[in-house]
Design a protein around this motif. Structure first.
Motif, PDB file in Angstrom:
ATOM      1  N   LEU A  14      40.344  42.656  49.699  1.00 26.89           N
ATOM      2  CA  LEU A  14      40.850  43.822  50.417  1.00 26.89           C
ATOM      3  C   LEU A  14      41.760  43.409  51.570  1.00 26.89           C
ATOM      4  N   GLN A  15      41.345  42.375  52.312  1.00 26.88           N
ATOM      5  CA  GLN A  15      42.159  41.899  53.434  1.00 26.88           C
ATOM      6  C   GLN A  15      43.523  41.406  52.950  1.00 26.88           C
ATOM      7  N   ALA A  16      43.550  40.663  51.839  1.00 26.30           N
ATOM      8  CA  ALA A  16      44.816  40.149  51.328  1.00 26.30           C
ATOM      9  C   ALA A  16      45.734  41.278  50.882  1.00 26.30           C
ATOM     10  N   ILE A  17      45.171  42.274  50.198  1.00 29.19           N
ATOM     11  CA  ILE A  17      45.958  43.439  49.766  1.00 29.19           C
ATOM     12  C   ILE A  17      46.507  44.176  50.976  1.00 29.19           C
ATOM     13  N   ALA A  18      45.651  44.373  51.987  1.00 32.78           N
ATOM     14  CA  ALA A  18      46.064  45.110  53.174  1.00 32.78           C
ATOM     15  C   ALA A  18      47.144  44.354  53.947  1.00 32.78           C
ATOM     16  N   GLN A  19      46.994  43.044  54.072  1.00 29.61           N
ATOM     17  CA  GLN A  19      47.984  42.269  54.825  1.00 29.61           C
ATOM     18  C   GLN A  19      49.338  42.301  54.139  1.00 29.61           C
ATOM     19  N   ALA A  20      49.337  42.169  52.809  1.00 28.81           N
ATOM     20  CA  ALA A  20      50.600  42.257  52.077  1.00 28.81           C
ATOM     21  C   ALA A  20      51.203  43.649  52.217  1.00 28.81           C
ATOM     22  N   GLY A  21      50.370  44.676  52.152  1.00 29.95           N
ATOM     23  CA  GLY A  21      50.854  46.046  52.291  1.00 29.95           C
ATOM     24  C   GLY A  21      51.448  46.317  53.657  1.00 29.95           C
ATOM     25  N   LEU A  22      50.811  45.774  54.700  1.00 27.04           N
ATOM     26  CA  LEU A  22      51.337  45.947  56.048  1.00 27.04           C
ATOM     27  C   LEU A  22      52.674  45.237  56.219  1.00 27.04           C
ATOM     28  N   HIS A  23      52.850  44.143  55.498  1.00 27.88           N
ATOM     29  CA  HIS A  23      54.099  43.383  55.606  1.00 27.88           C
ATOM     30  C   HIS A  23      55.227  44.037  54.814  1.00 27.88           C
ATOM     31  N   TYR A  24      54.895  44.517  53.607  1.00 29.43           N
ATOM     32  CA  TYR A  24      55.939  45.035  52.726  1.00 29.43           C
ATOM     33  C   TYR A  24      56.012  46.557  52.678  1.00 29.43           C
ATOM     34  N   GLY A  25      55.003  47.242  53.225  1.00 27.03           N
ATOM     35  CA  GLY A  25      54.966  48.703  53.149  1.00 27.03           C
ATOM     36  C   GLY A  25      56.176  49.343  53.806  1.00 27.03           C
ATOM     37  N   ALA A  26      56.680  50.377  53.164  1.00 26.59           N
ATOM     38  CA  ALA A  26      57.937  50.989  53.620  1.00 26.59           C
ATOM     39  C   ALA A  26      57.714  52.092  54.651  1.00 26.59           C
ATOM     40  N   CYS A  61      41.706  39.150  60.689  1.00 25.64           N
ATOM     41  CA  CYS A  61      42.837  40.077  60.612  1.00 25.64           C
ATOM     42  C   CYS A  61      43.919  39.754  61.634  1.00 25.64           C
ATOM     43  N   CYS A  62      44.114  38.488  61.936  1.00 21.84           N
ATOM     44  CA  CYS A  62      45.036  38.139  63.016  1.00 21.84           C
ATOM     45  C   CYS A  62      46.399  37.686  62.521  1.00 21.84           C
ATOM     46  N   GLU A  63      46.598  37.611  61.199  1.00 22.71           N
ATOM     47  CA  GLU A  63      47.852  37.094  60.679  1.00 22.71           C
ATOM     48  C   GLU A  63      48.737  38.220  60.168  1.00 22.71           C
ATOM     49  N   ASN A 137      32.263  23.437  50.042  1.00 30.05           N
ATOM     50  CA  ASN A 137      31.621  23.443  51.354  1.00 30.05           C
ATOM     51  C   ASN A 137      30.961  24.777  51.656  1.00 30.05           C
ATOM     52  N   ARG A 138      29.894  24.702  52.433  1.00 28.54           N
ATOM     53  CA  ARG A 138      29.182  25.889  52.900  1.00 28.54           C
ATOM     54  C   ARG A 138      29.074  25.828  54.422  1.00 28.54           C
ATOM     55  N   PRO A 139      29.079  26.986  55.072  1.00 32.69           N
ATOM     56  CA  PRO A 139      29.162  28.321  54.480  1.00 32.69           C
ATOM     57  C   PRO A 139      30.568  28.654  53.999  1.00 32.69           C
ATOM     58  N   VAL A 140      30.658  29.615  53.089  1.00 27.45           N
ATOM     59  CA  VAL A 140      31.957  30.099  52.635  1.00 27.45           C
ATOM     60  C   VAL A 140      32.616  30.864  53.770  1.00 27.45           C
ATOM     61  N   TYR A 141      33.907  30.606  53.993  1.00 32.87           N
ATOM     62  CA  TYR A 141      34.651  31.309  55.031  1.00 32.87           C
ATOM     63  C   TYR A 141      35.260  32.592  54.474  1.00 32.87           C
ATOM     64  N   ALA A 142      35.608  33.490  55.376  1.00 28.21           N
ATOM     65  CA  ALA A 142      36.235  34.751  54.977  1.00 28.21           C
ATOM     66  C   ALA A 142      37.746  34.603  54.883  1.00 28.21           C
ATOM     67  N   TRP A 143      38.216  33.401  54.692  1.00 30.06           N
ATOM     68  CA  TRP A 143      39.646  33.153  54.454  1.00 30.06           C
ATOM     69  C   TRP A 143      39.737  31.910  53.580  1.00 30.06           C
ATOM     70  N   LYS A 144      40.805  31.818  52.835  1.00 23.58           N
ATOM     71  CA  LYS A 144      40.986  30.703  51.904  1.00 23.58           C
ATOM     72  C   LYS A 144      41.449  29.458  52.648  1.00 23.58           C
ATOM     73  N   VAL A 145      40.868  28.314  52.279  1.00 24.10           N
ATOM     74  CA  VAL A 145      41.235  27.032  52.883  1.00 24.10           C
ATOM     75  C   VAL A 145      41.474  26.002  51.786  1.00 24.10           C
TER      76      VAL A 145
END
Length: 206
Positions: A14-26, A61-63, A137-145
């Motif tokens: 959801l975060q990835a979809i939202a971030q892309a939408g905020l960047h490209y949304g018209a 949500c900082c990027e 690695n654990r714990p799993v982060y809420a962002w891809k690394v």
């Protein structure tokens, strides 16, 4: 993904979809809806992770722009058949490394992190592996690394205590100290030993 925590998978998507939408949304209405999706994703992470909502927003949500993975480098430095580890402020040990800064290359970052955390000058010689962090690695982060392990050669220098590490040492595989598992675990250290011993090592990639 770690399928034992599907809510985190959903929040990340959801975060990835939202971030892309905020960047490209018209239009402003589209942006408003994407912002709400991003807020929901942060609320999911905050509630399930039992952390304050504002902290979840800051971390998650900082990027801006199209979302891409963060890069983390780890240096494997050997001397006398033993691997260099640095002791962090919490008492656990790790391979020297950290986030790749925006103004340096992967090679430059490896060298910089070793200098900062271990006080050593090295050359970054061989990429041991490029790993998807959440598979290892654990714990799993809420962002891809993406983690990049690099075999290095020692040039010189000596350890100096700093704000990140309190000491350094060389360890055999049989005598490893407690590791900072979220950064590097035994499996990953074993991989570095295998690369050091194999002169025809081929880079591993998830």
């Amino acid at each position: 993904m770690d399928h034992t925590t599907p809510w985190l998978d959903w929040a990340v998507e959801l975060q990835a979809i939202a971030q892309a939408g905020l960047h490209y949304g018209a239009g402003p209405y589209d942006r408003q809806r994407y912002q709400r999706i991003r807020d929901i994703a942060a609320e999911m992470v905050a509630r399930q992770g039992d952390i304050p909502l504002e902290k979840a927003r800051d971390l998650f949500c900082c990027e801006t722009g199209y979302q891409t993975p963060k890069l983390d480098t780890r240096a494997a430095i050997f001397q006398g058949g033993k691997i260099l580890l640095v002791r962090e402020n919490d008492g656990r040990w790790s391979l020297p490394g950290g986030w790749v800064d925006v103004d340096v290359s992967v090679r430059e970052n490896v060298i910089k992190e070793v200098r900062e955390e271990a006080g050593l000058e090295v050359t970054a010689d061989t990429v041991i592996a490029v790993q998807d962090r959440e598979r290892h690695n654990r714990p799993v982060y809420a962002w891809k690394v993406c983690k990049i392990f690099v075999l290095c050669s020692l040039v010189g220098g000596r350890f100096v205590p700093n704000i990140e590490t309190t000491e350094s040492g060389y360890f055999s595989l049989e005598d490893l100290p407690p590791l900072a598992e979220e950064k590097n675990n035994r499996e990953q250290v074993e991989m570095c030993f295998a690369a050091y011993r194999d002169k025809s090592w081929k880079t591993l990639m998830d």
